[in-house]
Design an enzyme around this catalytic site. Structure first.
Site, PDB file in Angstrom:
ATOM      1  N   GLU A   1       0.775  -0.998  -0.176  1.00  0.00           N
ATOM      2  CA  GLU A   1      -0.089   0.099   0.026  1.00  0.00           C
ATOM      3  C   GLU A   1       1.084   1.341  -0.008  1.00  0.00           C
ATOM      4  OE1 GLU A   1      -2.977  -0.089   2.987  1.00  0.00           O
ATOM      5  OE2 GLU A   1      -3.645   1.919   2.557  1.00  0.00           O
TER       6      GLU A   1
ATOM      7  N   ASN B   1      -6.619   1.348   2.876  1.00  0.00           N
ATOM      8  CA  ASN B   1      -7.363   2.454   3.217  1.00  0.00           C
ATOM      9  C   ASN B   1      -7.056   3.465   2.172  1.00  0.00           C
ATOM     10  OD1 ASN B   1      -8.638   1.041   5.202  1.00  0.00           O
ATOM     11  ND2 ASN B   1      -7.153   2.102   6.819  1.00  0.00           N
TER      12      ASN B   1
ATOM     13  N   TYR C   1      -6.591  -9.007  11.532  1.00  0.00           N
ATOM     14  CA  TYR C   1      -5.292  -8.950  12.111  1.00  0.00           C
ATOM     15  C   TYR C   1      -5.314  -9.415  13.505  1.00  0.00           C
ATOM     16  CZ  TYR C   1      -4.181  -5.866   8.154  1.00  0.00           C
ATOM     17  OH  TYR C   1      -3.943  -5.528   6.897  1.00  0.00           O
TER      18      TYR C   1
ATOM     19  N   GLU D   1      -6.054  -9.176   3.454  1.00  0.00           N
ATOM     20  CA  GLU D   1      -5.390  -8.873   4.284  1.00  0.00           C
ATOM     21  C   GLU D   1      -5.418  -9.655   5.676  1.00  0.00           C
ATOM     22  OE1 GLU D   1      -5.886  -4.750   5.514  1.00  0.00           O
ATOM     23  OE2 GLU D   1      -6.465  -4.013   3.425  1.00  0.00           O
TER      24      GLU D   1
ATOM     25  N   ASN E   1     -12.107  -0.803  -0.734  1.00  0.00           N
ATOM     26  CA  ASN E   1     -11.500  -1.482   0.287  1.00  0.00           C
ATOM     27  C   ASN E   1     -12.346  -1.094   1.610  1.00  0.00           C
ATOM     28  OD1 ASN E   1      -8.915  -2.398   1.766  1.00  0.00           O
ATOM     29  ND2 ASN E   1      -9.308  -0.565   2.777  1.00  0.00           N
ATOM     30  N   GLU E   2     -12.373  -2.297   2.430  1.00  0.00           N
ATOM     31  CA  GLU E   2     -13.010  -1.925   3.790  1.00  0.00           C
ATOM     32  C   GLU E   2     -14.345  -0.754   3.739  1.00  0.00           C
ATOM     33  OE1 GLU E   2     -10.022  -1.470   6.732  1.00  0.00           O
ATOM     34  OE2 GLU E   2      -9.487  -3.725   6.430  1.00  0.00           O
TER      35      GLU E   2
ATOM     36  N   GLN F   1       1.367  -6.469   5.303  1.00  0.00           N
ATOM     37  CA  GLN F   1       1.840  -6.117   4.272  1.00  0.00           C
ATOM     38  C   GLN F   1       3.096  -6.912   3.714  1.00  0.00           C
ATOM     39  OE1 GLN F   1       1.106  -2.027   3.087  1.00  0.00           O
ATOM     40  NE2 GLN F   1      -0.997  -2.249   4.241  1.00  0.00           N
TER      41      GLN F   1
HETATM   42  O1  AHR Z   1      -2.921  -2.909   6.018  1.00  0.00           O
HETATM   43  C1  AHR Z   1      -3.065  -1.841   6.628  1.00  0.00           C
HETATM   44  C2  AHR Z   1      -4.748  -1.243   6.714  1.00  0.00           C
HETATM   45  O2  AHR Z   1      -5.427  -2.069   7.518  1.00  0.00           O
HETATM   46  C3  AHR Z   1      -5.326  -1.403   5.311  1.00  0.00           C
HETATM   47  O3  AHR Z   1      -5.069  -0.075   4.739  1.00  0.00           O
HETATM   48  C4  AHR Z   1      -6.885  -1.260   5.636  1.00  0.00           C
HETATM   49  O4  AHR Z   1      -7.584  -1.836   4.691  1.00  0.00           O
HETATM   50  C5  AHR Z   1      -6.611  -2.162   6.884  1.00  0.00           C
HETATM   51  O5  AHR Z   1      -7.679  -1.665   8.002  1.00  0.00           O
END
Ligand code: AHR
Length: 502
Positions: free
Chosen positions: A30, A75, A247, A295, A175-176, A352
């Site tokens: 990103e 994001n 995450y 992700e 995205n999200e 990432q």
């Molecule tokens: O990977 C970091 C961020 O985590 C990304 O930009 C977003 O999509 C997620 O919230």
């Protein structure tokens, strides 16, 4: 007399889950922190190539054999104008980057990233902005990247020095979009509609593409899994995948509970699969929507440091988690979870790849190195291609704060056309080794190739630019006799046991 714990497993050639889609070993770059600037791209670095890409980083990425890399966000994509990143570099605007509150100088954009992806032998998974923009910008971008020639956007690409189209096949529709942090957040109704219409236009430009619709940003979102259901209900025929993001962190320093978190991921995958199949049934559709876990990782170490970062600077050190040994174990278990769901998880991107919550770290003007999590990613990516097999496992279990009946042993196995079997195993026990017996009688004539182990006395051990203290060795204790493998799994260890037909 030995009191070690015992586990057993059957791995049989004919207990097949599905072929592994190699795209589950994807990753993500990103425009965030030092992922691009100072990560993959640093023109003044002694290792920079003619385009300014760091060759040391290219080399580390190539070792991982990353098949696909998501780009440019995240994001960031929700307020990104892709046109800012193409054409002569000196004319590209400096913009406020709203997601991470930095300055984006646009020295890397779509064409440079496509070039970099080629250098690392990866495909691009491109995300379009459905936050501040929509159908028009998305269809123009795909005309720019994928249409051969003779139209406004394809000729613009050619005038930028790219005669041939990039032919990007995998596209993320935003995205999200459920997240309040997202520029242009949308309800499921709003998002479903724009995903459907943007997707329709994009497939009119290039019918060969595959589209990934956003699901919920994570399982804690109040609208999970209704967001997925509504989005798919609206856009079922246009999209091919639904996206999952998750995450984990060990915020309370409870390693037993932390190492069990892939059970949450397993549940997440099952829930989204069921949601996809419910909408399939509702639509009386023959089409199956698969999962793109685009992700996933550990992310928590850098949270406090990120609060101190000065806004509106170029490429500050954001989200620079320094991973420890226990993080590598959970990452290994998450990869095992993907393999266990090889029938439905067809893409996954470790988020990432460089510097930003990443397996690869760099110093500006300096060295690059492998974080602890690099290793389970490397091993599964290299050895985990073929057909995923379903190990029938019997393991002692434990209870933790959030989970009950957590098997101490996690395992997945992959069998390939070169007649190799790779078995990936995590022993989550904090204090005890486990003696595992594996019934491999269906693999007659196979020999043990190696037993690779990642282990460390200290769960909090990390790798730095100066010292790689967490790295694998090949001295695992395993023996193959009469179709049975006996192996000792050290406490808290990641293991790769490889066999080959002789
Ligand atoms: O990977 C970091 C961020 O985590 C990304 O930009 C977003 O999509 C997620 O919230």
């Amino acid at each position: 007399m030995s009191h070690s714990l015992k586990a057993s497993m059957i791995i049989d050639k004919s207990y097949q889950i599905a072929p592994v889609d190699e795209r589950i070993y994807g990753s993500f770059i990103e425009h965030l922190g030092r992922a691009v600037y100072g990560g993959i791209y640093e023109p003044d670095h002694p290792e920079a190539d003619e385009q300014g890409f760091r060759k040391d980083v290219i080399n580390l990425v190539k070792q991982l054999q990353v098949p696909i890399v998501r780009y440019p966000g995240g994001n960031m994509v929700s307020a990104y104008n892709w046109e800012d990143g193409v054409g002569p570099k000196e004319e590209r605007p400096r913009r406020l980057e709203l997601a991470w509150r930095t300055i984006e100088n646009n020295q890397v954009g779509t064409n440079e990233f496509a070039d970099w992806a080629k250098k690392v032998d990866a495909e691009v998974m491109m995300a379009v902005n459905l936050g501040t923009r929509g159908i028009d910008a998305a269809r123009n971008l795909i005309e720019y990247t994928n249409h051969p020639k003779g139209t406004y956007w394809s000729e613009l690409r050619r005038s930028h020095g790219y005669d041939q189209p990039h032919n990007i096949k995998t596209w993320c529709l935003g995205n999200e979009m459920d997240g309040p942090w997202q520029v242009g957040q949308k309800t499921a109704q709003e998002y479903g509609k724009i995903a459907k219409e943007a997707g329709k236009a994009m497939k009119l430009v290039d019918p060969t593409i595959e589209l990934v619709a956003c699901g919920s940003s994570n399982t804690d979102m109040p609208t999970f899994p209704e967001y997925e259901a509504t989005t798919l209900d609206i856009a079922y025929e246009e999209v091919d995948f639904i996206s999952l993001h998750q995450y984990y962190g060990n915020r309370t320093n409870d390693p037993a509970n932390y190492l069990a978190k892939n059970l949450d991921m397993d549940h997440f995958i099952k829930t989204v699969t069921a949601t996809c199949d419910y909408i399939k049934a509702k639509h009386r559709s023959k089409k199956t929507i698969n999962l793109s876990f685009d992700e996933w990782n550990v992310w928590y170490h850098s949270n406090e440091a990120d609060k101190q970062i000065e806004p509106w600077t170029v490429a500050p050190p954001q989200l620079e988690d320094v991973y420890n040994f226990e993080d590598a174990l959970l990452v290994g278990s998450m990869l095992i979870t993907f393999l266990q769901h090889a029938d439905r998880v067809k893409m996954a991107c470790m988020a990432q790849l460089v510097n930003v919550i990443a397996p690869i770290m760099t110093e500006n003007s300096g060295r690059s190195w492998k974080q602890t999590i690099y290793y389970p990613y490397l091993h599964t990516s290299i050895y985990g291609r073929g057909v995923a097999l379903k190990p029938i496992l019997s393991s002692p279990k434990y209870d933790s704060k959030d989970f009950t009946d957590v098997p101490y042993v996690d395992s997945a196995a992959v069998f390939n056309e070169e007649e190799e079997v790779s078995i990936f195993i995590v022993n989550k026990h904090l204090h005890e080794s486990i003696d595992l017996s594996v019934d491999l009688r269906s693999f007659e004539g196979f020999q043990l190739v190696e037993h690779v182990v990642l282990e460390h006395e200290n769960l909090k051990a990390v790798n730095t630019s100066a010292e790689e203290s967490v790295k694998p060795h090949s001295h695992g204790i395993s023996e193959l006799q009469d179709g049975y493998l006996t192996t000792r799994l050290s406490k808290t260890s990641w293991n790769v046991i490889r066999l080959k037909n002789s």
